[in-house]
Scaffold this motif. Structure first.
Motif, PDB file in Angstrom:
ATOM      1  N   GLY A  81       0.812  -1.205   0.000  1.00  0.00           N
ATOM      2  CA  GLY A  81       0.000   0.000   0.000  1.00  0.00           C
ATOM      3  C   GLY A  81       0.847   1.256   0.000  1.00  0.00           C
ATOM      4  N   TRP A  82       0.216   2.361   0.352  1.00  0.00           N
ATOM      5  CA  TRP A  82       0.841   3.680   0.311  1.00  0.00           C
ATOM      6  C   TRP A  82       0.467   4.462   1.566  1.00  0.00           C
ATOM      7  CZ3 TRP A  82       3.488   5.868  -4.080  1.00  0.00           C
ATOM      8  CH2 TRP A  82       3.580   5.003  -5.184  1.00  0.00           C
ATOM      9  N   VAL A  83       1.341   5.401   1.954  1.00  0.00           N
ATOM     10  CA  VAL A  83       0.994   6.363   2.998  1.00  0.00           C
ATOM     11  C   VAL A  83       1.037   7.751   2.363  1.00  0.00           C
ATOM     12  CG1 VAL A  83       3.398   6.471   3.856  1.00  0.00           C
ATOM     13  CG2 VAL A  83       1.514   7.209   5.335  1.00  0.00           C
ATOM     14  N   TRP A  84       0.071   8.582   2.759  1.00  0.00           N
ATOM     15  CA  TRP A  84      -0.138   9.857   2.068  1.00  0.00           C
ATOM     16  C   TRP A  84      -0.251  11.042   3.015  1.00  0.00           C
ATOM     17  CZ3 TRP A  84      -0.236   9.412  -3.185  1.00  0.00           C
ATOM     18  CH2 TRP A  84      -0.570   8.155  -3.736  1.00  0.00           C
ATOM     19  N   LEU A  85       0.224  12.185   2.540  1.00  0.00           N
ATOM     20  CA  LEU A  85      -0.200  13.475   3.071  1.00  0.00           C
ATOM     21  C   LEU A  85      -1.166  14.029   2.029  1.00  0.00           C
ATOM     22  CD1 LEU A  85      -0.101  16.009   4.894  1.00  0.00           C
ATOM     23  CD2 LEU A  85       1.869  16.777   3.542  1.00  0.00           C
ATOM     24  N   GLY A  86      -2.401  14.254   2.442  1.00  0.00           N
ATOM     25  CA  GLY A  86      -3.409  14.713   1.502  1.00  0.00           C
ATOM     26  C   GLY A  86      -4.051  16.008   1.970  1.00  0.00           C
ATOM     27  N   GLN A  87      -4.718  16.665   1.034  1.00  0.00           N
ATOM     28  CA  GLN A  87      -5.426  17.905   1.366  1.00  0.00           C
ATOM     29  C   GLN A  87      -6.870  17.807   0.877  1.00  0.00           C
ATOM     30  OE1 GLN A  87      -4.106  21.598  -0.518  1.00  0.00           O
ATOM     31  NE2 GLN A  87      -4.798  22.765   1.262  1.00  0.00           N
ATOM     32  N   ASP A  88      -7.780  18.206   1.751  1.00  0.00           N
ATOM     33  CA  ASP A  88      -9.186  18.257   1.363  1.00  0.00           C
ATOM     34  C   ASP A  88      -9.389  19.455   0.439  1.00  0.00           C
ATOM     35  OD1 ASP A  88     -11.978  18.840   1.283  1.00  0.00           O
ATOM     36  OD2 ASP A  88     -12.244  17.620   3.092  1.00  0.00           O
ATOM     37  N   PRO A  89      -9.810  19.219  -0.820  1.00  0.00           N
ATOM     38  CA  PRO A  89      -9.925  20.344  -1.755  1.00  0.00           C
ATOM     39  C   PRO A  89     -11.012  21.342  -1.340  1.00  0.00           C
ATOM     40  CG  PRO A  89     -10.753  18.322  -2.759  1.00  0.00           C
ATOM     41  CD  PRO A  89     -10.171  17.936  -1.434  1.00  0.00           C
ATOM     42  N   TYR A 112     -10.458   8.610  -0.842  1.00  0.00           N
ATOM     43  CA  TYR A 112     -10.804   9.570   0.218  1.00  0.00           C
ATOM     44  C   TYR A 112     -11.204  10.959  -0.295  1.00  0.00           C
ATOM     45  CZ  TYR A 112      -8.904   6.197   3.543  1.00  0.00           C
ATOM     46  OH  TYR A 112      -8.669   5.069   4.284  1.00  0.00           O
ATOM     47  N   LYS A 113     -11.250  11.137  -1.619  1.00  0.00           N
ATOM     48  CA  LYS A 113     -11.584  12.449  -2.191  1.00  0.00           C
ATOM     49  C   LYS A 113     -10.620  13.530  -1.700  1.00  0.00           C
ATOM     50  CE  LYS A 113     -15.474  10.856  -4.106  1.00  0.00           C
ATOM     51  NZ  LYS A 113     -14.858   9.560  -4.418  1.00  0.00           N
ATOM     52  N   LEU A 114      -9.352  13.145  -1.531  1.00  0.00           N
ATOM     53  CA  LEU A 114      -8.331  14.104  -1.093  1.00  0.00           C
ATOM     54  C   LEU A 114      -7.327  14.306  -2.227  1.00  0.00           C
ATOM     55  CD1 LEU A 114      -7.562  12.713   2.483  1.00  0.00           C
ATOM     56  CD2 LEU A 114      -8.967  14.709   1.910  1.00  0.00           C
ATOM     57  N   THR A 115      -6.732  15.487  -2.266  1.00  0.00           N
ATOM     58  CA  THR A 115      -5.675  15.765  -3.226  1.00  0.00           C
ATOM     59  C   THR A 115      -4.355  15.231  -2.669  1.00  0.00           C
ATOM     60  OG1 THR A 115      -6.806  17.799  -3.824  1.00  0.00           O
ATOM     61  CG2 THR A 115      -4.500  17.606  -4.507  1.00  0.00           C
ATOM     62  N   PRO A 116      -3.646  14.358  -3.414  1.00  0.00           N
ATOM     63  CA  PRO A 116      -2.380  13.857  -2.882  1.00  0.00           C
ATOM     64  C   PRO A 116      -1.291  14.924  -2.962  1.00  0.00           C
ATOM     65  CG  PRO A 116      -2.765  12.980  -5.083  1.00  0.00           C
ATOM     66  CD  PRO A 116      -3.975  13.804  -4.726  1.00  0.00           C
ATOM     67  N   LEU A 117      -0.668  15.222  -1.814  1.00  0.00           N
ATOM     68  CA  LEU A 117       0.470  16.151  -1.801  1.00  0.00           C
ATOM     69  C   LEU A 117       1.766  15.353  -1.812  1.00  0.00           C
ATOM     70  CD1 LEU A 117      -0.691  18.767   0.879  1.00  0.00           C
ATOM     71  CD2 LEU A 117      -1.174  18.726  -1.580  1.00  0.00           C
ATOM     72  N   GLU A 144       8.224  20.622  -4.777  1.00  0.00           N
ATOM     73  CA  GLU A 144       7.222  19.959  -5.618  1.00  0.00           C
ATOM     74  C   GLU A 144       5.953  19.661  -4.811  1.00  0.00           C
ATOM     75  OE1 GLU A 144       7.024  19.280  -8.794  1.00  0.00           O
ATOM     76  OE2 GLU A 144       5.232  18.000  -8.678  1.00  0.00           O
ATOM     77  N   VAL A 145       6.136  19.165  -3.580  1.00  0.00           N
ATOM     78  CA  VAL A 145       4.982  18.871  -2.715  1.00  0.00           C
ATOM     79  C   VAL A 145       4.218  20.171  -2.430  1.00  0.00           C
ATOM     80  CG1 VAL A 145       4.286  18.003  -0.437  1.00  0.00           C
ATOM     81  CG2 VAL A 145       6.115  16.851  -1.709  1.00  0.00           C
ATOM     82  N   GLU A 146       4.959  21.246  -2.161  1.00  0.00           N
ATOM     83  CA  GLU A 146       4.313  22.545  -1.873  1.00  0.00           C
ATOM     84  C   GLU A 146       3.522  23.045  -3.081  1.00  0.00           C
ATOM     85  OE1 GLU A 146       7.342  25.317  -0.352  1.00  0.00           O
ATOM     86  OE2 GLU A 146       8.091  23.679   0.894  1.00  0.00           O
ATOM     87  N   SER A 147       4.005  22.726  -4.298  1.00  0.00           N
ATOM     88  CA  SER A 147       3.307  23.202  -5.499  1.00  0.00           C
ATOM     89  C   SER A 147       1.940  22.531  -5.655  1.00  0.00           C
ATOM     90  CB  SER A 147       4.157  22.958  -6.745  1.00  0.00           C
ATOM     91  OG  SER A 147       4.132  21.584  -7.094  1.00  0.00           O
ATOM     92  N   ARG A 148       1.727  21.402  -4.978  1.00  0.00           N
ATOM     93  CA  ARG A 148       0.434  20.701  -5.045  1.00  0.00           C
ATOM     94  C   ARG A 148      -0.525  21.188  -3.966  1.00  0.00           C
ATOM     95  NH1 ARG A 148       3.793  15.169  -4.970  1.00  0.00           N
ATOM     96  NH2 ARG A 148       4.628  15.256  -7.088  1.00  0.00           N
TER      97      ARG A 148
END
Ligand SMILES: *[C@@H]1O[C@H](CO)[C@@H](O)[C@H](O)[C@H]1NC(C)=O
Ligand SMILES: *[C@@H]1O[C@H](CO)[C@@H](O)[C@H](O)[C@H]1NC(C)=O
Ligand SMILES: *[C@@H]1O[C@H](CO)[C@@H](O)[C@H](O)[C@H]1NC(C)=O
Ligand SMILES: [Fe+2]
Length: 238
Positions: free
Chosen positions: A163-171, A191-196, A229-233
């Motif tokens: 699997g994967w672990v994520w930092l995501g943002q709720d749009p 999860y309907k989150l934007t992957p950062l 790059e992560v900040e740009s997302r």
């Protein structure tokens, strides 16, 4: 004369259309009208750095196998599934379409997740720490960057199997959160989150170097995260 001219114009237009859609003109009569343009196959993106550029954190051997074999297999699997989907659609076979969804999700998700992963990493020499509004938002959410790292590593440790672990943002709200997904599920679909930021936890991403100690790999990968790059997302919310 006018009639010949308009027939000539029609032929020119049709050949242009066929060239654009890569459909042989002779097969036009057999194509269903609803889909003249074929889905263009996806291709394996190049790594944005040399395969040995992430050493000593991730070995060249891992990067070559991971990118050239594993990611390529998701690309091929997705393209094959899309061809089968087109046949199933042409046959209006609902069961066949439904049967294909897991194959499309797995291989399409594998492509989307890996493409984001390569771009999220950078050689140790070009590493810069997180900054700006994302750094502030991480502070606001977890109290400190170190607390965020501990939470991220804890979530990673909880993933059983692949699997994967994520930092995501709720749009919608801009809120940050840490999530894990199984197999090649995407953060957006699950999860309907934007992957950062996403870190691959499949054995193929660390085993040759870290053996069974996945926690050491997750601990080391902080040295090669491409924070600009992560900040740009990330979308700052006032
Ligand atoms: C797209 O990929 C599939 C599966 O690999 C292959 O069968 C097909 O020929 C490819 N189509 C094009 C236009 O390259
Ligand atoms: C529809 O596709 C399924 C495979 O998913 C196949 O078993 C079945 O025979 C197909 N039905 C028709 C009418 O072609
Ligand atoms: C985050 O909090 C730490 C203290 O825990 C502080 O030193 C740092 O300046 C803060 N960073 C931002 C971007 O607010
Ligand atoms: Fe992977």
């Amino acid at each position: 004369m006018a009639k010949f001219a308009s027939i000539a114009l029609l032929v020119v237009l049709l050949s242009g259309l066929c060239a654009a859609s890569r459909v042989p003109m002779s097969s036009l009569g057999r194509l269903p009208g609803r889909r003249l343009l074929q889905f263009a196959n996806i291709t394996l993106p190049d790594l944005p750095y040399a395969a040995d550029a992430l050493e000593p954190v991730i070995s060249e051997e891992i990067m070559v196998l991971h990118h050239d074999r594993h990611h390529q297999a998701y690309v091929n699997g997705f393209n094959t599934a899309v061809v089968r989907l087109q046949s199933a659609q042409d046959a209006s076979n609902v069961s066949a379409i439904v049967d294909l969804t897991s194959l499309l999700n797995f291989n399409g998700g594998g492509h989307v997740n890996h493409a984001l992963f390569w771009e999220s990493l950078t050689p140790v020499e070009s590493f810069v720490p997180v900054s700006g509004s994302l750094a502030e938002s991480i502070n606001d959410t977890w109290g400190s960057f170190e607390a965020f790292q501990a939470a991220f590593e804890g979530a990673a440790a909880g993933v059983q199997g692949s699997g994967w672990v994520w930092l995501g943002q709720d749009p919608a709200t801009g809120a940050l959160s840490i999530r894990t997904t199984a197999n090649q599920d995407t953060l957006a679909a699950k999860y309907k989150l934007t992957p950062l930021l996403g870190v691959d936890l499949w054995e193929h991403s660390y085993y040759l170097q870290y053996k069974n100690v996945r926690a050491d790999y997750v601990d080391a990968i902080w040295q090669v995260i491409n924070w600009p790059e992560v900040e740009s997302r990330f979308t700052a919310t006032a």
